[in-house]
Design an enzyme around this catalytic site. Structure first.
Site, PDB file in Angstrom:
ATOM      1  CB  SER A 104      -0.887   0.044   1.058  1.00 37.05           C
ATOM      2  OG  SER A 104      -1.922   0.978   1.292  1.00 37.05           O
ATOM      3  CG  ASP A 241      -2.845   4.100  -1.160  1.00 41.69           C
ATOM      4  OD1 ASP A 241      -3.399   4.018  -2.140  1.00 41.69           O
ATOM      5  OD2 ASP A 241      -2.722   3.416  -0.199  1.00 41.69           O
ATOM      6  CG  ASP A 243      -2.967  -0.593  -2.266  1.00 47.95           C
ATOM      7  OD1 ASP A 243      -2.926   0.737  -1.566  1.00 47.95           O
ATOM      8  OD2 ASP A 243      -3.727  -1.477  -1.688  1.00 47.95           O
ATOM      9  CG  ASP A 245      -6.106   0.937  -0.135  1.00 54.34           C
ATOM     10  OD1 ASP A 245      -5.277   1.894  -0.203  1.00 54.34           O
ATOM     11  OD2 ASP A 245      -5.908   0.049   0.761  1.00 54.34           O
TER      12      ASP A 245
END
Length: 448
Positions: A104, A241, A243, A245
């Site tokens: 992440s 960010d 990833d 999400d």
């Protein structure tokens, strides 16, 4: 065996705590649980595997795929795709398991492995416990035709982008937007989604080299986004960010629009459309009091949970709520996604701008953020936070002094011997003074 899974999968230094051996063992154990669950249905389970742009994701992906296939699971390789894209395809392809290889917003040297259940949601604790119990155990390996097949999936990005755009009711024509992809998993899907939605897009942070994910770009580093918005005269900017999400935003003047403000914008839009179930939005205890007051002023309720998207999702499922999120920009719109989705969030904020004809700054102004001060107090017994009478009395006295214009939150760390003292007040000076006084009481009363 100590618990391996944290609140968001297994995460650590790639090739340090998180090795290829561990990735292989985890995926074998997960596959064995899946095979046991699907054997009665007379079929071989299916998994999809995606990752972000970290260089370590390459060897970890191969280890995960090898483990799954060696245990009899067919695998579709999605390659680089945002976490919510993996969740979406887990659901739409009817996969029994989704695997995301990402850390992440963490720095590049870290990585992580997160498993998703068939509906595209995080595994429950019972499934994770089964996986942990099988780690390192002897097992009967399938052979011949019983091993899994591995296939590259042809159109993961296109299908995810089609899904994102299909959630909108109108094109975003006339809006100029800067998108910061953090050199991460959204580098391809993000610009494509905004362009297909009709926006004019300026892209930064979209040149991943395996080493630069989250490095000076993305939702944890907003200065490049601010500069680009001002330079290009954009209506708004969004930064996801690694990833993708979560996302944070910047208005046309370069002012940051945080997760609380984004959540408020979406809550009001959904309430107007009759899409906000029970006229309630789910948030964590870390949401600014200004957000709670804004929602109350609009006649909307706020259901608050412990910090962590896991708890937000749980409250949303139990209550049937359609919107929830965190101050960090992790926003969940359950009508369209099973997890937080930064690109989906950005698209729907832009749709609100297009629908209303109002600027992002104007929409965000519904929330007047109270100054917030956070003090970490290390070297204390965090388990006694709720038991110490002297500390409780000190908190009650400070809360009485703040009245309706502030609040106090003492939160023990889940991983370290420290307590976080958070105070919101009408001024930064007042919040700082209250936080320091309470931090002093914590040090005295909870000293190890």
């Amino acid at each position: 065996m100590p618990r391996i899974f944290g609140t968001d999968g297994v995460r650590g230094l790639a090739n340090g705590q998180l090795t290829a051996d561990l990735a292989l063992d985890l995926s074998v154990a997960a596959a064995r649980v899946l095979v046991d669950h699907t054997r009665a249905e007379g079929r071989r389970p299916l998994a999809v595997v995606g990752r972000d742009t970290r260089i370590s994701g390459q060897f970890l992906e191969h280890a995960v795929v090898a483990g799954l296939a060696s245990a009899g699971v067919d695998v579709l390789r999605l390659r680089v795709l945002p976490t919510p894209g993996v969740a979406h395809l887990t659901q739409t392809l009817g996969a029994d398991l989704g695997v995301v290889i990402s850390a992440s917003h963490n720095p590049m040297p870290d990585n992580g492995i997160k498993f998703l259940a068939r509906a595209g949601v995080k595994l429950d604790d019972a499934f994770e416990k089964e996986i942990e119990e099988l780690l390192g155990q002897d097992w009967e390996r399938p052979t011949g035709a019983e091993v899994g097949r591995v296939t590259p999936y042809a159109t993961p990005v296109e299908e995810y982008v089609d899904h994102l755009v299909a959630t909108l009711d109108r094109p975003l024509a006339g809006l100029r937007v800067v998108l910061d992809c953090a050199h991460g998993a959204a580098w391809e899907a993000g610009p494509l989604a905004l362009e297909r939605a009709g926006a004019e897009v300026v892209v930064i942070g979209a040149e991943p080299d395996g080493l630069n994910i989250n490095d000076g770009y993305g939702s944890t580093h907003l200065e490049p986004l601010r500069r680009a918005v001002l330079e290009h005269g954009a209506d708004a900017g969004f930064a996801v960010d690694g990833d993708a999400d979560r996302c944070l935003a910047v208005d046309a003047a370069g002012a940051v629009v945080d997760g609380d403000q984004i959540l408020a914008i979406l809550a009001l839009a959904m309430a107007e459309r009759g899409q906000l179930v029970k006229d309630t939005v789910v948030a964590t205890v870390m949401s600014n009091l200004g957000f709670v007051q804004a929602m109350k002023g609009a006649g909307l309720g706020v259901r608050q949970t412990k910090v962590g998207d896991r708890y937000v999702l749980e409250a949303m499922r139990v209550g049937g709520f359609t919107l929830g999120g965190e101050q960090s920009g992790h926003v969940i719109m359950s009508q369209h996604a099973t997890t937080g989705d930064g690109l989906l969030t950005a698209l729907h904020v832009l749709q609100r701008m297009a629908d209303s004809g109002r600027s992002l700054a104007d929409l965000a102004s519904v929330v007047t953020r109270l100054p917030q001060v956070l003090v970490n107090v290390p070297g204390v017994d965090r388990s006694r936070v709720d038991e110490d009478a002297v500390l409780a009395a000190a908190v009650a006295e400070e809360e009485a002094g703040l009245g309706d214009t502030g609040r106090v939150l003492l939160r023990p760390s889940g991983t370290e011997p420290l307590v976080r003292v958070m105070v919101e007040a009408s001024t930064t000076e007042l919040a700082h003074d209250v936080a320091e006084r309470l931090a002093g009481v914590v040090r005295t009363q909870l000293a190890l």
